[in-house]
Design a protein around this motif. Structure first.
Motif, PDB file in Angstrom:
ATOM      1  N   ARG A 173       0.836  -1.209   0.000  1.00 28.06           N
ATOM      2  CA  ARG A 173       0.000   0.000   0.000  1.00 28.06           C
ATOM      3  C   ARG A 173       0.870   1.258   0.000  1.00 28.06           C
ATOM      4  N   LEU A 174       1.923   1.246   0.837  1.00 31.53           N
ATOM      5  CA  LEU A 174       2.780   2.434   0.948  1.00 31.53           C
ATOM      6  C   LEU A 174       3.781   2.524  -0.193  1.00 31.53           C
ATOM      7  N   GLY A 175       4.223   1.367  -0.697  1.00 26.58           N
ATOM      8  CA  GLY A 175       5.277   1.339  -1.712  1.00 26.58           C
ATOM      9  C   GLY A 175       6.654   1.285  -1.061  1.00 26.58           C
ATOM     10  N   MET A 176       7.650   0.878  -1.851  1.00 30.90           N
ATOM     11  CA  MET A 176       9.002   0.654  -1.319  1.00 30.90           C
ATOM     12  C   MET A 176       9.636   1.915  -0.747  1.00 30.90           C
ATOM     13  N   ASP A 177       9.169   3.099  -1.168  1.00 26.62           N
ATOM     14  CA  ASP A 177       9.720   4.327  -0.579  1.00 26.62           C
ATOM     15  C   ASP A 177       8.618   5.184   0.032  1.00 26.62           C
ATOM     16  N   GLY A 178       7.478   4.552   0.327  1.00 30.94           N
ATOM     17  CA  GLY A 178       6.327   5.293   0.823  1.00 30.94           C
ATOM     18  C   GLY A 178       6.507   5.882   2.211  1.00 30.94           C
ATOM     19  N   ALA A 179       7.466   5.363   2.970  1.00 32.37           N
ATOM     20  CA  ALA A 179       7.682   5.876   4.331  1.00 32.37           C
ATOM     21  C   ALA A 179       9.150   6.258   4.532  1.00 32.37           C
ATOM     22  N   THR A 180       9.843   6.568   3.456  1.00 33.99           N
ATOM     23  CA  THR A 180      11.258   6.943   3.563  1.00 33.99           C
ATOM     24  C   THR A 180      11.423   8.142   4.484  1.00 33.99           C
ATOM     25  N   TYR A 181      12.402   8.064   5.355  1.00 28.96           N
ATOM     26  CA  TYR A 181      12.730   9.070   6.394  1.00 28.96           C
ATOM     27  C   TYR A 181      11.687   9.113   7.512  1.00 28.96           C
ATOM     28  N   ARG A 182      10.637   8.346   7.430  1.00 29.95           N
ATOM     29  CA  ARG A 182       9.581   8.396   8.451  1.00 29.95           C
ATOM     30  C   ARG A 182       9.647   7.197   9.399  1.00 29.95           C
ATOM     31  N   ALA A 183       8.856   7.297  10.482  1.00 34.28           N
ATOM     32  CA  ALA A 183       8.608   6.134  11.330  1.00 34.28           C
ATOM     33  C   ALA A 183       7.198   5.634  11.022  1.00 34.28           C
ATOM     34  N   LEU A 184       6.961   4.355  11.252  1.00 31.42           N
ATOM     35  CA  LEU A 184       5.600   3.826  11.209  1.00 31.42           C
ATOM     36  C   LEU A 184       5.140   3.656  12.654  1.00 31.42           C
ATOM     37  N   GLU A 185       3.863   3.906  12.877  1.00 30.88           N
ATOM     38  CA  GLU A 185       3.301   3.677  14.209  1.00 30.88           C
ATOM     39  C   GLU A 185       2.021   2.863  14.009  1.00 30.88           C
ATOM     40  N   PHE A 186       1.995   1.665  14.599  1.00 29.95           N
ATOM     41  CA  PHE A 186       0.831   0.789  14.487  1.00 29.95           C
ATOM     42  C   PHE A 186      -0.058   1.013  15.700  1.00 29.95           C
ATOM     43  N   THR A 187      -1.289   1.475  15.485  1.00 29.48           N
ATOM     44  CA  THR A 187      -2.202   1.702  16.603  1.00 29.48           C
ATOM     45  C   THR A 187      -3.576   1.098  16.278  1.00 29.48           C
ATOM     46  N   GLY A 188      -4.511   1.300  17.201  1.00 28.67           N
ATOM     47  CA  GLY A 188      -5.865   0.808  16.983  1.00 28.67           C
ATOM     48  C   GLY A 188      -6.096  -0.509  17.689  1.00 28.67           C
ATOM     49  N   GLU A 189      -7.379  -0.874  17.834  1.00 24.51           N
ATOM     50  CA  GLU A 189      -7.660  -2.085  18.621  1.00 24.51           C
ATOM     51  C   GLU A 189      -7.139  -3.329  17.915  1.00 24.51           C
ATOM     52  N   GLY A 190      -6.942  -3.252  16.610  1.00 27.29           N
ATOM     53  CA  GLY A 190      -6.371  -4.399  15.881  1.00 27.29           C
ATOM     54  C   GLY A 190      -4.939  -4.680  16.304  1.00 27.29           C
ATOM     55  N   ALA A 191      -4.202  -3.618  16.633  1.00 25.98           N
ATOM     56  CA  ALA A 191      -2.798  -3.805  17.035  1.00 25.98           C
ATOM     57  C   ALA A 191      -2.716  -4.643  18.303  1.00 25.98           C
ATOM     58  N   ALA A 192      -3.688  -4.410  19.210  1.00 22.93           N
ATOM     59  CA  ALA A 192      -3.681  -5.131  20.480  1.00 22.93           C
ATOM     60  C   ALA A 192      -3.935  -6.625  20.290  1.00 22.93           C
ATOM     61  N   THR A 193      -4.571  -7.009  19.180  1.00 21.21           N
ATOM     62  CA  THR A 193      -4.869  -8.429  18.964  1.00 21.21           C
ATOM     63  C   THR A 193      -3.652  -9.209  18.476  1.00 21.21           C
ATOM     64  N   LEU A 194      -2.607  -8.499  18.041  1.00 17.66           N
ATOM     65  CA  LEU A 194      -1.441  -9.194  17.491  1.00 17.66           C
ATOM     66  C   LEU A 194      -0.536  -9.691  18.610  1.00 17.66           C
ATOM     67  N   SER A 195      -0.028 -10.912  18.445  1.00 12.93           N
ATOM     68  CA  SER A 195       0.917 -11.472  19.416  1.00 12.93           C
ATOM     69  C   SER A 195       2.237 -10.718  19.302  1.00 12.93           C
ATOM     70  N   MET A 196       3.122 -10.937  20.260  1.00 10.97           N
ATOM     71  CA  MET A 196       4.441 -10.289  20.184  1.00 10.97           C
ATOM     72  C   MET A 196       5.173 -10.748  18.920  1.00 10.97           C
ATOM     73  N   ALA A 197       5.075 -12.039  18.602  1.00 10.11           N
ATOM     74  CA  ALA A 197       5.741 -12.545  17.392  1.00 10.11           C
ATOM     75  C   ALA A 197       5.173 -11.858  16.154  1.00 10.11           C
ATOM     76  N   GLY A 198       3.857 -11.681  16.141  1.00 10.38           N
ATOM     77  CA  GLY A 198       3.215 -11.029  15.006  1.00 10.38           C
ATOM     78  C   GLY A 198       3.638  -9.577  14.872  1.00 10.38           C
ATOM     79  N   ARG A 199       3.764  -8.899  16.008  1.00  9.37           N
ATOM     80  CA  ARG A 199       4.203  -7.490  15.975  1.00  9.37           C
ATOM     81  C   ARG A 199       5.633  -7.385  15.460  1.00  9.37           C
ATOM     82  N   LEU A 200       6.476  -8.311  15.907  1.00  3.93           N
ATOM     83  CA  LEU A 200       7.869  -8.294  15.438  1.00  3.93           C
ATOM     84  C   LEU A 200       7.914  -8.482  13.918  1.00  3.93           C
ATOM     85  N   THR A 201       7.040  -9.354  13.407  1.00  2.00           N
ATOM     86  CA  THR A 201       6.974  -9.565  11.956  1.00  2.00           C
ATOM     87  C   THR A 201       6.549  -8.279  11.247  1.00  2.00           C
TER      88      THR A 201
END
Lengths: 403, 157
Positions: A173-201
């Motif tokens: 969705r973002l593309g190979m340079d869609g977040a260049t120089y930026r950080a990503l931040e995963f939020t929302g109730e969906g983030a809480a459903t992910l296991s630690m292994a899933g978050r690391l992935t």
């Protein structure tokens, strides 16, 4: 109101800051280059207690030249009392995730996939060898506080989809340079459903969209996971923040995906490439070599035989030992797979399962660049479930449970 | 600092595996990487890099953090790299090594003479109007000005 990156770095996006590094690590490749550069700076080590050297990229050594170079780095670590994780301990990012990195820390690794550790709510980012040598010499580095792309997750993964599919989806969705120089931040109730292994992935693939790091806020899942390693941590309060961009994902709508040669941002539904004949399947790496991944794979191949050569490489010695104890490894071996020593395996194209000209590998890793796993070979990237189904079929196939 | 050289055009999203392949990384001799630069893209390219200005598409140097990629270009005698954007680790590596890079969208063809003026902050094909370069932060200018991070740290010890 600040993004997590701004809070950890203590300055607004766009500022250039000097910061003391909480943890710094290099691997056998970048460590060697950093050593040569460090010696030319001619200063003593500033904070050896905060450094680690981890041998994972070519382990065990593939030839005597590599072995000689690794011996030099090993000697340097011992003479300077730098914590050394030698051959067979595992992949650097995985080892740092086993009770080392804590929420809120600044973590610098001389490897691009250091962004993986953003999953703990730490500002973790990759640098090259000269930056690492500078950290050895000063204990500090400079960072430009990044703007943040917010990936807002709702719902829950279902129908055979894994965190890896979400990762491939957001990179595409973002593309190979869609977040260049930026950080990503995963939020929302969906983030809480992910296991630690899933978050690391998920965090692991941040760099494939050009991002510095992929941040999850530390929550109960994070703290419980760290408690398993005897580490106490507190959840990070989520604030409203000014994001450079917001992208929403309904996890319930994520389907099993495959990234086709030679771009990571080329993901398409597995059905669109089903039937593609493959020569090898590879399960492992800092993306998908954790216990959860090996157990998922074992469950899928239990009592059956793989139809193509299949290489399984645990991400660390701990993962290997746990997979032996849980019985997953026995199942995997009896299904006809080859198990390699903990480390990066063939991912970067040096040994332990590189592919030949014209060969096709379905891999759970994070890069499918041209020639990466072997000159003239082709790499498809997918989840563990898709890898298992494909290994059993001898061709790319959707995972069990896919709609 | 004004740099001139003949343009070599390169595609977008060129990753560091393509600049220097993983199979060549373990070596002590830094010049060995220059010999194999871009080998999987075009095996004839390495021999033409001396004095050239690489004019690439966006996201140059994405992927692996391997500094051998930036070292290979510097050892091969690349005069400068111009691209609309760089992957950030490659960007830092280049600055740290003192390899001039310029963030600019330059329209040109292979072989044209390109001028990179880091002081004035622009890049141009000779005889055409200048294109502005995204300014370097003071920190990056200091590193590049010192000839790289090693030189800067030596100077401040």
């Amino acid at each position: 109101m600040a993004t997590l990156a701004e809070r950890i770095l203590g300055a607004p996006a766009g500022a250039c800051v000097d910061r003391v590094v909480d943890r710094a690590y290099a691997m056998d490749g970048t460590g060697l280059l950093a050593l040569a550069t460090f010696r030319s700076i001619g200063r003593p080590l500033a904070r050896p207690d905060r450094l680690r050297l981890i041998f994972d990229h070519i382990v065990p050594a593939n030839n005597s030249e590599t072995a000689t170079l690794q011996a030099e780095l090993r000697r340097f670590a011992r003479e300077n009392r730098i914590a050394l994780c030698d051959v067979g301990e595992g992949i650097c990012h995985q080892l740092m995730s086993e009770g080392d990195v804590r929420p809120g820390e600044i973590v610098i690794g001389a490897d691009s996939h250091t962004c993986t550790l953003g999953a703990f709510g730490a500002f973790a980012t990759g640098v090259g060898a000269t930056d690492m040598a500078g950290i050895w010499a000063t204990g500090e580095t400079w960072l430009r506080v990044p703007e943040t792309t917010n990936l807002r997750l709702s719902g829950r993964l279902e129908g055979g989809a894994e965190a890896k599919d979400l990762a491939l989806a957001y990179v595409s969705r973002l593309g190979m340079d869609g977040a260049t120089y930026r950080a990503l931040e995963f939020t929302g109730e969906g983030a809480a459903t992910l296991s630690m292994a899933g978050r690391l992935t998920c965090s692991n693939l941040a760099i494939e969209a050009g991002a510095k790091t992929g941040l999850f806020y530390a929550d109960e899942t994070t703290c419980d996971y760290l408690a398993g390693f005897g580490v106490e941590a507190s959840p990070q309060a989520i604030e409203d923040a000014e994001y450079a961009e917001k992208v929403e994902f309904d996890l319930g709508a994520i389907e099993p995906l495959v990234a086709v040669p030679h771009r990571v941002d080329s993901a398409r539904p597995v059905d669109r490439v089903a039937g593609t004949v493959i020569d090898q399947v590879f399960i492992g790496t800092c993306t998908n070599g954790r216990l959860e991944d090996l157990e998922r794979f074992a469950l899928a191949v239990k009592g059956r035989r793989v139809r193509v050569r299949t290489i399984v490489i645990p991400a660390s010695r701990r993962v290997l030992a746990d997979a032996i104890r849980s019985g997953a490894l026995e199942t995997i071996v009896e299904a006809g797979c080859t198990v390699g020593p903990p480390g990066c395996g063939p991912c970067l194209g040096t040994h332990l399962g590189v592919i030949g000209e014209g060969e096709v590998c379905l891999s759970t890793a994070n890069r499918n660049f041209r020639n990466r796993m072997g000159v003239g070979g082709e790499i498809y990237l997918a989840s563990v479930g898709t890898a298992a189904a494909s290994a059993l079929a001898g061709e790319i196939a959707p995972p069990e449970g896919a709609a | 600092m004004k740099i001139t050289g003949r343009a070599i055009r390169l595609p977008a999203d060129l990753d560091t595996d393509m600049i220097i392949a993983g199979r060549y990384l373990r070596a002590r001799d830094r010049s060995s990487w220059a010999v194999h630069a871009f080998e999987d893209l075009d095996p004839t390219l390495a021999a033409r890099l001396g004095g050239a200005v690489l004019v690439a598409g966006p996201n140059f140097g994405c992927g692996s953090s391997r500094e051998q990629a930036a070292i290979a270009l510097r050892e091969a005698g690349v005069a400068a790299v111009v691209a609309p954007s760089f992957a950030r680790i490659f960007y830092r590596n280049a600055i740290n090594l003192g390899l001039p890079i310029a963030e600019a969208a330059l329209d040109c063809v292979d072989g044209e003479e390109v001028e990179v003026d880091l002081e004035a902050g622009n890049v141009r094909v000779r005889g055409r109007s200048p294109v502005p370069i995204a300014p370097l932060s003071p920190r990056m200018r200091a590193i590049l000005g010192a000839g790289g991070l090693v030189e800067l740290l030596k100077g401040t010890s």
